[in-house]
Design an enzyme around this catalytic site. Structure first.
Site, mmCIF file in Angstrom:
data_model
loop_
_atom_site.group_PDB
_atom_site.id
_atom_site.type_symbol
_atom_site.label_atom_id
_atom_site.label_comp_id
_atom_site.label_asym_id
_atom_site.label_seq_id
_atom_site.Cartn_x
_atom_site.Cartn_y
_atom_site.Cartn_z
ATOM 1 N N GLU A 117 -5.433 -8.404 0.080
ATOM 2 C CA GLU A 117 -6.215 -8.057 1.261
ATOM 3 C C GLU A 117 -7.658 -7.837 0.857
ATOM 4 O OE1 GLU A 117 -5.112 -4.830 3.848
ATOM 5 O OE2 GLU A 117 -3.006 -5.412 3.869
ATOM 6 N N GLU B 182 0.805 -1.222 0.000
ATOM 7 C CA GLU B 182 0.000 0.000 0.000
ATOM 8 C C GLU B 182 0.842 1.278 0.000
ATOM 9 O OE1 GLU B 182 -4.158 -1.594 1.942
ATOM 10 O OE2 GLU B 182 -2.886 -0.276 3.143
#
Length: 450
Positions: A352, A170
């Site tokens: 995720e 991320e």
């Protein structure tokens, strides 16, 4: 809503996994020579964590990893995605190596392999050594070289056993929330710092890919991007341009230069002063798969007093939430998978996906989380729809194996499929863990019959 979904059609070798990150689960922040990270500093800063907690113990995965691997084996996952803690391996970020830290991951990796669970190692999940931040951190161009040296240490130590590697998790979250919106460590709000961090992290990614390619024979290398559709709040005209800028910072600032060789147009103009000749070639390196973290779309609104003129807005009233507590838009997941496929033309791994809750152990010792099962069900159905339409999805990882330290919010929201009592550290698989185990078993059975 039905708890069951169609399990036919997953490709051969489809990977079912669970994810964690070092800082959120390991604890032991001062044990065995580990150095401090920027998140240790934030936890000690007044107001840094919403509930005033810290990750000093977290889930105590550092000591309880054998129990956690047994849980993974019982669920039946193929893979465990975890991160290596830079300050545990290099306490000062560079220089002297911490053998005790290296040995911890040796034990973890070896045990995973012994139990038939493939280790997927992420080099960076937000825990920059504090000593490197003191030298400028991601605002310093030198950090790309520091990261390359760290990557080389990890590749040499673990590359004989670990073949699945991730450079960063991320990118846009830790740069935007760390350097423009003060929701994460190091908590800076400065446009120039944000731009420098974006570019230097991109350089570090490219250098990391090169290191892994050269040192790990047969490496399968990816990078994990959070991608969410950005929607102007209430469709208002004044929110359109802020949403477009947030879209570049959130969705495109990293995959575009890394995979297409250029920054998106608004960002390209702003970041140009920090780009040196040859930088884009250093950033744009060949990788093997695109990691996607996705939870739902983002609604953006104008906010003139913020660093970049945008802010997080509200979903439309009466948006469906399926009992999760936030608006759920599975079609946005399907559309994101298809857009990634069209734009970047790489296999996709969903690294995720999940939702939080206030799950509790009942009098019978069970944890029922029907909202999470509903969320997983509709998002799995959306993923399957995208696959039927051409998205080349190769794997799916639940966030998270364990309830854990959820960064700036602390321990208030539980994302695990295994409940953790943060007083006793007892693990209790939730109903969603059983659901996931059944899904994996059914998918494998369907695959063997096809």
């Amino acid at each position: 809503m039905s708890d069951s979904i169609d399990t036919t059609g997953f490709p051969a070798g489809f990977v079912w996994g669970v994810s964690t990150s070092a800082y959120q689960v390991e604890g032991a922040v001062t044990e065995d020579g580990r150095g401090a990270s920027i998140w240790d500093t934030r936890c000690k800063t007044k107001g840094g964590i919403g509930d005033g907690s810290n990750a000093d113990v977290a889930c105590d995965h550092y000591h309880r990893w054998p129990e956690d691997i047994a849980l993974m084996r019982d669920i039946g996952v193929d893979a465990y995605r975890f991160s290596l803690a830079w300050p545990r391996l290099l306490p000062r970020g560079k220089g002297a190596v911490n053998e005790k830290g290296l040995a911890f991951y040796d034990r973890l990796i070896d045990s995973l392999l012994e139990r038939g669970i493939e280790p997927w190692a992420c080099l960076y999940h937000w825990d920059l050594p504090q000593t490197l931040h003191d030298l400028g951190g991601w605002t310093s161009r030198d950090c790309a070289g520091w990261f390359a040296d760290y990557a080389a240490l990890c590749a040499k130590r673990y590359g004989d056993r670990v073949k699945r590697w991730i450079t960063f998790n991320e990118f846009s979250v830790f740069t935007l929330f760390g350097y423009a919106i003060p929701w994460a460590a190091p908590g800076i709000t400065d446009r120039a710092a944000h731009l420098k961090a974006i570019h230097h992290v991109n350089l570090a990614h490219g250098a990391g890919v090169d290191v892994l390619r050269s040192l790990v024979p047969g490496a399968s290398i990816g990078a994990i991007h959070n991608r969410q559709k950005i929607i102007p709040e209430h469709g208002r005209e004044e929110n359109v341009e802020p949403a477009a800028l947030l879209d570049e910072h959130w969705n495109k600032a990293f995959p575009d230069p890394q995979l297409l060789g250029h920054y998106p147009p608004r960002l390209a103009e702003a970041i140009e002063p920090y780009v040196q000749p040859g930088d884009m070639a250093r950033i744009c390196r060949s990788i093997d798969w695109f990691g996607l973290n996705h939870y739902g779309p983002i609604f953006a609104r104008a906010e003139p007093n913020s660093t970049w003129g945008y802010w997080w807005g509200d979903a439309p009233p009466n948006s469906p939430d399926y009992g999760v507590g936030w608006a759920i838009f599975p079609d946005a997941f399907r559309e994101e998978l298809l857009d990634i496929q069209r734009t970047y033309r790489l296999p996709i791994v969903v690294t995720e996906n999940g939702c939080g809750g206030s799950d509790v152990v009942d009098a019978e010792g069970r944890v029922n989380d029907p909202h999470r099962i509903a969320y997983f069900t509709i998002y799995q159905e959306a993923m399957r729809a995208a696959m039927r339409e051409g998205a080349d999805v190769r794997g799916y990882f639940v966030w998270s194996l364990l309830d854990n330290f959820e960064w700036g919010t602390g321990y208030g929201s539980r994302f695990g499929i295994v409940h953790v009592d943060f007083q006793t550290l007892k693990r209790t698989p939730k109903a969603s863990a059983r659901w996931y185990a059944d899904l994996i078993k059914a998918a494998r059975a369907a695959g063997s019959q096809s």
